[in-house]
Write an enzyme that holds these catalytic residues in place. Sequence first.
Site, PDB file in Angstrom:
ATOM      1  N   ASP A  68     -40.929   4.414  14.367  1.00 39.22           N
ATOM      2  CA  ASP A  68     -40.178   5.600  14.766  1.00 39.22           C
ATOM      3  C   ASP A  68     -39.533   5.283  16.107  1.00 39.22           C
ATOM      4  O   ASP A  68     -40.220   4.905  17.052  1.00 39.22           O
ATOM      5  CB  ASP A  68     -41.142   6.792  14.893  1.00 39.22           C
ATOM      6  CG  ASP A  68     -40.503   8.086  14.453  1.00 39.22           C
ATOM      7  OD1 ASP A  68     -39.396   8.377  14.941  1.00 39.22           O
ATOM      8  OD2 ASP A  68     -41.106   8.801  13.637  1.00 39.22           O
ATOM      9  N   ASP A 169     -35.324   8.997  15.535  1.00 42.43           N
ATOM     10  CA  ASP A 169     -35.546  10.400  15.840  1.00 42.43           C
ATOM     11  C   ASP A 169     -34.253  11.050  16.343  1.00 42.43           C
ATOM     12  O   ASP A 169     -33.589  10.508  17.239  1.00 42.43           O
ATOM     13  CB  ASP A 169     -36.628  10.472  16.927  1.00 42.43           C
ATOM     14  CG  ASP A 169     -37.165  11.864  17.113  1.00 42.43           C
ATOM     15  OD1 ASP A 169     -37.703  12.406  16.141  1.00 42.43           O
ATOM     16  OD2 ASP A 169     -37.055  12.403  18.226  1.00 42.43           O
ATOM     17  N   GLU A 223     -32.527  10.409  11.628  1.00 44.33           N
ATOM     18  CA  GLU A 223     -32.733  11.847  11.443  1.00 44.33           C
ATOM     19  C   GLU A 223     -31.482  12.540  11.984  1.00 44.33           C
ATOM     20  O   GLU A 223     -31.073  12.294  13.118  1.00 44.33           O
ATOM     21  CB  GLU A 223     -33.964  12.302  12.217  1.00 44.33           C
ATOM     22  CG  GLU A 223     -34.338  13.733  11.901  1.00 44.33           C
ATOM     23  CD  GLU A 223     -35.270  14.345  12.925  1.00 44.33           C
ATOM     24  OE1 GLU A 223     -35.923  15.326  12.598  1.00 44.33           O
ATOM     25  OE2 GLU A 223     -35.327  13.859  14.069  1.00 44.33           O
ATOM     26  N   HIS A 296     -43.511  15.242   8.455  1.00 49.55           N
ATOM     27  CA  HIS A 296     -44.403  15.787   9.479  1.00 49.55           C
ATOM     28  C   HIS A 296     -43.834  17.039  10.139  1.00 49.55           C
ATOM     29  O   HIS A 296     -44.520  17.676  10.928  1.00 49.55           O
ATOM     30  CB  HIS A 296     -44.670  14.716  10.541  1.00 49.55           C
ATOM     31  CG  HIS A 296     -43.424  14.368  11.302  1.00 49.55           C
ATOM     32  ND1 HIS A 296     -42.338  13.766  10.704  1.00 49.55           N
ATOM     33  CD2 HIS A 296     -43.062  14.589  12.580  1.00 49.55           C
ATOM     34  CE1 HIS A 296     -41.375  13.636  11.599  1.00 49.55           C
ATOM     35  NE2 HIS A 296     -41.785  14.122  12.749  1.00 49.55           N
ATOM     36  N   ASP A 297     -42.565  17.377   9.864  1.00 47.95           N
ATOM     37  CA  ASP A 297     -41.949  18.567  10.459  1.00 47.95           C
ATOM     38  C   ASP A 297     -41.815  19.717   9.460  1.00 47.95           C
ATOM     39  O   ASP A 297     -41.248  20.756   9.800  1.00 47.95           O
ATOM     40  CB  ASP A 297     -40.532  18.237  10.965  1.00 47.95           C
ATOM     41  CG  ASP A 297     -40.543  17.326  12.176  1.00 47.95           C
ATOM     42  OD1 ASP A 297     -41.521  17.365  12.946  1.00 47.95           O
ATOM     43  OD2 ASP A 297     -39.570  16.571  12.342  1.00 47.95           O
TER      44      ASP A 297
HETATM   45  C1  GLC Z   1     -37.748  15.099  15.537  1.00 49.43           C
HETATM   46  C2  GLC Z   1     -39.167  14.808  15.117  1.00 49.43           C
HETATM   47  C3  GLC Z   1     -40.019  15.946  15.595  1.00 49.43           C
HETATM   48  C4  GLC Z   1     -39.952  16.007  17.097  1.00 49.43           C
HETATM   49  C5  GLC Z   1     -38.501  16.090  17.590  1.00 49.43           C
HETATM   50  C6  GLC Z   1     -38.410  15.741  19.034  1.00 49.43           C
HETATM   51  O1  GLC Z   1     -37.246  16.223  14.931  1.00 49.43           O
HETATM   52  O2  GLC Z   1     -39.226  14.596  13.743  1.00 49.43           O
HETATM   53  O3  GLC Z   1     -41.339  15.829  15.155  1.00 49.43           O
HETATM   54  O4  GLC Z   1     -40.630  17.131  17.561  1.00 49.43           O
HETATM   55  O5  GLC Z   1     -37.662  15.189  16.924  1.00 49.43           O
HETATM   56  O6  GLC Z   1     -38.672  14.375  19.233  1.00 49.43           O
END
Ligand code: GLC
Length: 526
Positions: A68, A169, A223, A296-297
């Site tokens: 990540d 991320d 992402e 995980h979100d």
């Molecule tokens: C992304 C991650 C999340 C995190 C955010 C800030 O959305 O998937 O878990 O809280 O970024 O890093």
Amino acid sequence: RGVIEKLDYLKELGVDVIWMSPCYKSPNDDNGYDISDYRAIMDEFGTMEDFREMLEGIHSRDMKLLMDLVVNHTSDEHRWFVESRSSKDNPYRDYYIWRDPKDGKEPNNWTSYFSGPAWQYDEKTGQYYLHLFSKKQPDLNWENETVRREVYDMMKFWLGIGCDGFRMDVASLYSKTPGLPDGKGTTGLIGHEYYQNGPRIHEFLREMNREVLSKYDVITVGEAPCTSVEDAIKYTGFDRQELNMVFTFEHMDVDSDNGLKWTDKKPDLVELKRVFSKWQTGLNGVGWNSLYLNNHDQPRMVSRFGDDGKYWKESAKMLAVCLHMMQGTPYVYQGEEIGMKNMVFHNIEECNDIEAINAYKEYTSDGRIAPEDMMRYINRKGRDNARTPMQWNAEKNAGFTTGTPWLKTNPCYTEVNVAAQEEDPDSILNFYRKVIRLRKDYPIVVYGSYELLYPEHDKIYAYERILGQEKLLIVCNFAGEAMDLEIPAEFVEKSAKLLISNYPETKITDTLHLQPYEARVYHIEG
Ligand code: GLC
């Protein structure tokens, strides 16, 4: 070391690539997404030696590892930020985004993803710093070339060790519009139009590709919140030299209330089909999709889109078929393959997720949402649903740890666990193994184009995949009741072969009599 122990399990599931959430040194304000040292492993997780052993174990089983990459922001405890905040003329000052107060207040009206203003005042130097997430996650200044070099060096460090790529991320948020203008609107996430897919984002990613990615054999997925199909073509286009895939969020909005996540609205199937179909046809031949219903979100998919009660097993399997037969790279989030369910959190003190805790404060403090309603929404949509310990067996803490886990174990572990499902040929786990194998055995699952059938049907999701003369018909009943569905005649005429189903085999007829949450995949050679 727990991951090392479970590598054979992952291999047997059919996993090719493991994406690991951040395992770097971190004060854990946001479950490791606040990194204080990019080149060290978090104490709770082990040592660099453990990491190397894990990587070796992954490679020796012919799997790959995605790290990540969290470089929109660091932790406020990262050495760069400690230096940066120490004085205005520190060489690291410009690693972050500092601004003078405006009329004694924040430099602009942007709000944070985790509630409240996106700015934090720092007494020492009398300026504010930008944080799109928590105040312990200051945003890096991507305009600064030295910052970008630091990031690329760090990426090379992990690729040098042997990692096989990155999940990036919030990769669409790196570039902020110069001048940081005030955002439109007065509620929700204010200012996003000035950093989502910002002005220099493609330039930055192409530079990263040129400097780092193109020099290695790697896989990348960015992402990308608030990204359209057109944007995704720019990120993932085969001729673009940026990323392999992005994670879109559009299909995760089908149970939002006008963009607001905190609601218990049921997902709208017609809308879900419309969104998936738009992405399936939009990227076909020009870019590449990532396929997910869980991570995980997100809350657990079986509780959100299926039925975690009476038809738990059937609906978890149906969702697997529905997603895995599409075009793109499917992602399975830990525990999804055994049908793990949402947790019940009785009060906010039981939660750990900073997003939910801050939102609870924000919405209940001014009476916008009653506390009991907010808890219901958190139980439905909160991220902690996905973050309870993995359920390996029916022993204490589901066999995850003999210590104290960061969140309580979901009480469903006595029934929903790997050990029980290993024994049962009809389990969700064994079904996932079959579904994953299908993609490897049938190139049409990978390469076929996609066509939605019955777009307006609000209970059934049916689509075809087409590769030359060859076709797949995928039929998924999203309802807890039996349904009849007339199917295209050629599948009956050509005596299509049933590749997989979550009920005992039934004959193909012009009208399929589908059981609650039934899923079937038919194949014709053409
Ligand atoms: C992304 C991650 C999340 C995190 C955010 C800030 O959305 O998937 O878990 O809280 O970024 O890093």
